[in-house]
Enzyme design. Structure first.
Site, PDB file in Angstrom:
ATOM      1  N   HIS A 125      44.017  32.269  38.049  1.00 10.62           N
ATOM      2  CA  HIS A 125      43.920  33.416  38.614  1.00 10.62           C
ATOM      3  C   HIS A 125      45.109  34.215  37.801  1.00 10.62           C
ATOM      4  O   HIS A 125      46.194  33.598  37.663  1.00 10.62           O
ATOM      5  CB  HIS A 125      43.847  33.498  39.924  1.00 10.62           C
ATOM      6  CG  HIS A 125      43.622  35.036  40.604  1.00 10.62           C
ATOM      7  ND1 HIS A 125      44.582  35.732  40.503  1.00 10.62           N
ATOM      8  CD2 HIS A 125      42.426  35.481  41.229  1.00 10.62           C
ATOM      9  CE1 HIS A 125      43.862  36.970  41.404  1.00 10.62           C
ATOM     10  NE2 HIS A 125      42.754  36.519  41.522  1.00 10.62           N
ATOM     11  N   ASP A 202      47.669  26.506  44.166  1.00 12.96           N
ATOM     12  CA  ASP A 202      46.938  27.499  44.651  1.00 12.96           C
ATOM     13  C   ASP A 202      45.605  27.509  45.384  1.00 12.96           C
ATOM     14  O   ASP A 202      44.626  27.031  44.516  1.00 12.96           O
ATOM     15  CB  ASP A 202      46.619  28.664  43.267  1.00 12.96           C
ATOM     16  CG  ASP A 202      45.987  29.788  43.904  1.00 12.96           C
ATOM     17  OD1 ASP A 202      45.280  29.918  45.007  1.00 12.96           O
ATOM     18  OD2 ASP A 202      45.913  30.821  43.056  1.00 12.96           O
ATOM     19  N   GLN A 205      41.321  29.669  46.896  1.00 18.10           N
ATOM     20  CA  GLN A 205      39.797  29.705  46.859  1.00 18.10           C
ATOM     21  C   GLN A 205      39.174  28.293  47.262  1.00 18.10           C
ATOM     22  O   GLN A 205      38.060  28.211  47.637  1.00 18.10           O
ATOM     23  CB  GLN A 205      39.516  29.526  45.415  1.00 18.10           C
ATOM     24  CG  GLN A 205      37.980  30.089  44.896  1.00 18.10           C
ATOM     25  CD  GLN A 205      37.731  31.657  45.376  1.00 18.10           C
ATOM     26  OE1 GLN A 205      37.066  31.754  46.110  1.00 18.10           O
ATOM     27  NE2 GLN A 205      38.633  32.562  44.870  1.00 18.10           N
ATOM     28  N   LYS A 228      40.416  35.241  52.612  1.00 16.61           N
ATOM     29  CA  LYS A 228      39.250  34.672  52.030  1.00 16.61           C
ATOM     30  C   LYS A 228      38.656  33.409  52.874  1.00 16.61           C
ATOM     31  O   LYS A 228      37.749  32.852  52.722  1.00 16.61           O
ATOM     32  CB  LYS A 228      39.641  33.774  50.791  1.00 16.61           C
ATOM     33  CG  LYS A 228      40.083  34.919  49.547  1.00 16.61           C
ATOM     34  CD  LYS A 228      40.066  34.502  48.307  1.00 16.61           C
ATOM     35  CE  LYS A 228      40.475  35.613  47.348  1.00 16.61           C
ATOM     36  NZ  LYS A 228      41.069  35.362  46.197  1.00 16.61           N
ATOM     37  N   CYS A 366      39.946  38.272  37.448  1.00 16.95           N
ATOM     38  CA  CYS A 366      41.277  38.015  37.221  1.00 16.95           C
ATOM     39  C   CYS A 366      41.455  36.926  36.578  1.00 16.95           C
ATOM     40  O   CYS A 366      42.604  36.218  37.022  1.00 16.95           O
ATOM     41  CB  CYS A 366      41.833  38.146  38.741  1.00 16.95           C
ATOM     42  SG  CYS A 366      41.838  39.626  39.578  1.00 16.95           S
TER      43      CYS A 366
HETATM   44  C1  PLP Z   1      42.122  35.471  45.607  1.00 10.40           C
HETATM   45  C2  PLP Z   1      42.782  34.467  44.531  1.00 10.40           C
HETATM   46  C3  PLP Z   1      44.270  34.626  44.579  1.00 10.40           C
HETATM   47  C4  PLP Z   1      45.059  36.098  45.022  1.00 10.40           C
HETATM   48  O1  PLP Z   1      44.983  36.151  46.321  1.00 10.40           O
HETATM   49  P1  PLP Z   1      45.587  37.657  47.173  1.00 10.40           P
HETATM   50  O2  PLP Z   1      45.082  37.559  48.405  1.00 10.40           O
HETATM   51  O3  PLP Z   1      44.841  38.650  46.375  1.00 10.40           O
HETATM   52  O4  PLP Z   1      47.107  37.470  47.001  1.00 10.40           O
HETATM   53  C5  PLP Z   1      45.122  33.750  43.750  1.00 10.40           C
HETATM   54  N1  PLP Z   1      44.326  32.788  43.543  1.00 10.40           N
HETATM   55  C6  PLP Z   1      43.006  32.491  43.510  1.00 10.40           C
HETATM   56  C7  PLP Z   1      42.623  31.147  43.074  1.00 10.40           C
HETATM   57  C8  PLP Z   1      42.292  33.454  44.321  1.00 10.40           C
HETATM   58  O5  PLP Z   1      40.954  33.216  44.402  1.00 10.40           O
END
Ligand code: PLP
Length: 408
Positions: A125, A202, A205, A228, A366
């Site tokens: 992302h 990260d 997701q 999320k 993104c």
């Molecule tokens: C949504 C997302 C982000 C960013 O999250 P924010 O809540 O906008 O800070 C980063 N990495 C992944 C894989 C995402 O799906």
């Protein structure tokens, strides 16, 4: 085996928004990878906070402040338990994944030297690319990229070739938001540790679908966003191993993060407060805890199994449409389907789906490097949650067919 029967109808009743209509049609919400919907229990938690004990935390001697502080710290413990962190001070409240990544990237400014190397994956992302590029600009470190293949998987042989004693940091998402690929993070972490590099995963997701155990993973940093996983926007968590969090300097200066302040010298508060300057999103943190309670009561095994069935069904039905191509077709993926129809623009398909009440995302998600890899401007992305149904998959498929007829 699933212990609880997955009662989809009663689950749907927990989400008031799922009753609404869009353009005259019942809402079919398939943009869960962008943000999830909020169950009544979480909404009630937010209302309860503002109705009964809204106050600033850690500051007042008064009752409301103590109540707010207690419930906020209980939420931290729920998060600690959920991700199995060894200590609650290893859980830092953030405003979300992006904030967590920037906090760590900023902290490494003092720990990197010119010529050091940072490895990121091709499946990232933007929020997991740009902060590292900025860190490289500040320090003279070099960014290396683990390539991907057509299946939407990382090429692990290439990763192993990139690792060396110059590697200081490795950054990868647990699950790709654009394709749904579940990355082999255990292998990525072990290999990075073998050359002495730290790893940030990260989990934004992954967290709605997979319960990560940070101790078992032996990961150095893990970041998520509450919105999320059935929580509100503007709150998230950074997990960091205590030894790493102690090494990193504070990100922001301000109230709450200090031990003593004078104009000659300021000393910083202990973890986790060193990284929590200013008044946080108190209500959001508390609601994040309630969201975890809600999801855990359903159970992550049951959620994963149900979503997998939805994914298989939707994949099969969509692929039956002539000229439809799905990007990222590995077996290890969450319920995300990124697709295009030959000759049609994803935005046009998305607009017609919206007219029919179906919410999907279109564009580059993104993750422009992934789109460049496939040489496409973007995709239509349908991302499923445990509150979606087979009937909604059918509506998606018939709406895509309708869009195709209208556009061609
Ligand atoms: C949504 C997302 C982000 C960013 O999250 P924010 O809540 O906008 O800070 C980063 N990495 C992944 C894989 C995402 O799906």
């Amino acid at each position: 085996m699933i212990q609880t029967v997955f009662d989809i109808l009663s689950i749907r009743k927990d989400f008031p928004i799922l009753n609404r209509k869009v353009n005259g049609y019942p809402l079919v919400y398939l943009d869960n990878a962008a943000t999830s919907q909020t169950p009544q229990k979480v909404i009630d938690t937010i209302v309860d906070y503002y109705s009964n004990y809204n106050a600033n935390i850690h500051r007042g001697v008064h009752t409301l402040s103590q109540e707010a502080t207690d419930v906020y710290e209980q939420a931290r413990q729920k998060i600690q338990k959920h991700f199995n962190a060894a200590k609650s001070q290893e859980i830092i409240f953030t405003s979300g994944t992006t904030h967590g990544i920037n906090l760590v990237a900023n902290g490494f400014t003092t720990l990197l030297e010119k010529g050091d190397e940072i490895i990121v994956s091709a499946l990232e992302h933007h929020s997991n690319i740009v902060p590292w590029q900025m860190l490289c600009e500040r320090t003279g470190a070099v960014l290396k990229v683990i390539p991907m293949n057509l299946e939407g998987k990382l090429v692990m042989e290439e990763y192993h070739k990139l690792l060396s004693n110059r590697t200081k940091l490795v950054f990868c998402n647990h699950v790709s938001n654009a394709l749904g690929t579940i990355n082999p993070i255990e292998k990525i972490i072990t290999a990075a540790h073998n050359v002495g590099a730290a790893v940030l995963i990260d989990g934004a997701q992954a967290a709605p679908h997979i319960k990560a155990d940070v101790q078992k993973l032996d990961v150095d940093f893990y970041v998520v966003s509450a919105h999320k996983m059935c929580g509100p926007t503007g709150v998230g968590m950074l997990y960091g191993k205590e030894e790493w969090l102690n090494k990193l300097p504070p990100y922001q200066g301000g109230g709450e993060m200090i031990a003593e302040v004078s104009f000659e010298k300021t000393t910083y508060a202990d973890l986790p407060h060193k990284f929590e300057a200013g008044t946080p999103n108190i209500c959001g943190g508390i609601a994040f805890g309630a969201a975890l309670d809600y999801m855990n009561a359903i159970g992550f095994d049951a959620i994963a199994q149900y979503e997998h069935e939805l994914l298989q069904y939707a994949t099969q039905e969509l692929l039956a449409i002539d000229g439809l191509r799905i990007y990222g077709d590995t077996k290890e993926k969450t319920a995300v389907i990124s697709f295009n129809i030959e000759g049609l623009h994803p935005y046009d398909i998305g607009s017609i789906l919206d007219k029919l009440g179906v919410a999907v995302r279109t564009g580059h998600h993104c993750a422009q490097p992934i789109m460049d890899f496939y040489k496409i401007p973007g995709t239509v992305r349908a991302s499923f949650s445990f509150y979606n149904t087979k009937e909604e998959v059918d509506i998606l498929v018939s709406s895509v067919r309708r869009a195709k007829t209208m556009l061609s």
